[in-house]
Write an enzyme that holds these catalytic residues in place. Structure first.
Site, short mmCIF file in Angstrom:
data_model
loop_
_atom_site.label_atom_id
_atom_site.label_comp_id
_atom_site.label_asym_id
_atom_site.label_seq_id
_atom_site.Cartn_x
_atom_site.Cartn_y
_atom_site.Cartn_z
N LYS A 162 -0.66 -6.62 5.73
CA LYS A 162 -1.99 -7.24 5.74
C LYS A 162 -2.24 -8.07 4.49
CE LYS A 162 -4.56 -3.76 6.38
NZ LYS A 162 -5.29 -3.44 5.24
N ARG A 177 -0.74 9.68 6.74
CA ARG A 177 -1.63 8.53 6.44
C ARG A 177 -1.80 7.65 7.67
NH1 ARG A 177 1.32 5.69 1.68
NH2 ARG A 177 -0.29 4.12 1.88
N ARG A 205 6.64 7.82 -5.04
CA ARG A 205 5.30 8.43 -5.12
C ARG A 205 5.14 9.43 -3.98
NH1 ARG A 205 0.75 3.99 -5.33
NH2 ARG A 205 1.24 4.33 -3.15
N ARG A 211 -13.63 0.07 8.81
CA ARG A 211 -12.72 1.16 9.14
C ARG A 211 -13.35 2.13 10.14
NH1 ARG A 211 -8.07 2.11 5.62
NH2 ARG A 211 -7.97 4.18 6.52
N ARG A 259 9.58 2.51 -0.76
CA ARG A 259 9.02 2.07 -2.04
C ARG A 259 9.42 3.00 -3.18
NH1 ARG A 259 2.90 0.16 -1.03
NH2 ARG A 259 2.56 2.39 -0.93
#
Ligand SMILES: [Zn+2]
Length: 220
Positions: A13, A172, A161, A88, A127
């Protein structure tokens, strides 16, 4: 054009929003940026937002909608805007419709950037962050996924992370889906076209699809 850009974490996004904003010549607003800016500017709404954030609480919808209403008053937003990651919830979508209707405006389209769950898990869990210099790397870059791989910038060993571990990523994504599917359903019951765009493939290809869908679906 007045657009809402929706998509799960990792869908791209940020990249697509920036490109769209450049091409259409309209500003892109994300709630995170608006909150940071309001805090810095020390406006009344910014102060209210700061109190919630400092207390570790969610900033209420009315404060965020107030910030959006303020942003839309600025000269840069006369030709439209892109809202990135907002609304949201259905309540936020209704609030946004009210803010716009008070200005005699409606959204031109909602873009729903779609990427299969396992692709998102792969992207996000690739990541690696550098505790030394703060750089974020994609482990898909040669060699960076290996145990003990070091930061190409400063040679500090890279870490993953907690948020980017596959189990956490799946959670998530589930939260995202359960929050946003009612929002998409709500828009489907309005006059605002919801344009689904596959977000897989390279960024130029995705950008081309977004452009085409907008031409077909919202007359851009
Ligand atoms: Zn580093």
């Amino acid at each position: 054009m007045r657009l809402v850009l929706m998509g799960p974490p990792g869908a791209g996004k940020g990249t697509q929003g920036a490109r769209l904003s450049e091409r259409l010549g309209v500003p892109r607003y994300s709630t995170g940026d608006m909150l940071r800016e309001a805090r810095r500017a020390g406006t009344e709404l910014g102060e209210r937002a700061r109190r919630y954030m400092d207390a570790g609480e969610l900033v209420p919808d009315e404060v965020i909608l107030g910030l959006i209403a303020e942003a839309l008053e600025r000269p840069g937003a006369t030709d439209g805007f892109i809202l990135d990651g907002f609304p949201r919830t259905v309540a936020q979508a209704e609030g946004l419709a009210d803010v716009l209707s008070a200005r005699g405006e409606t959204l031109d389209a909602v873009i729903d950037l779609q990427v299969p769950q396992e692709e998102l898990v792969r992207r996000l869990s690739a990541r690696r962050v550098c505790p030394g210099c703060g750089a974020v790397w994609s482990a898909e870059r040669a060699g960076l996924a290996a145990e003990g791989a070091r930061c190409p910038e400063c040679s500090t060993p890279l870490v993953q992370r907690e948020d980017d571990r596959p189990e956490t990523v799946r959670r998530r994504l589930e939260v995202y889906r359960s929050e946003t599917s009612p929002v998409l359903e709500w828009y489907a019951g309005t006059d605002v076209p919801v344009l689904a765009v596959p977000g897989t493939g390279d960024v130029d290809e995705v950008e081309r699809r977004v452009r085409e869908r907008l031409q077909e679906g919202a007359g851009a």
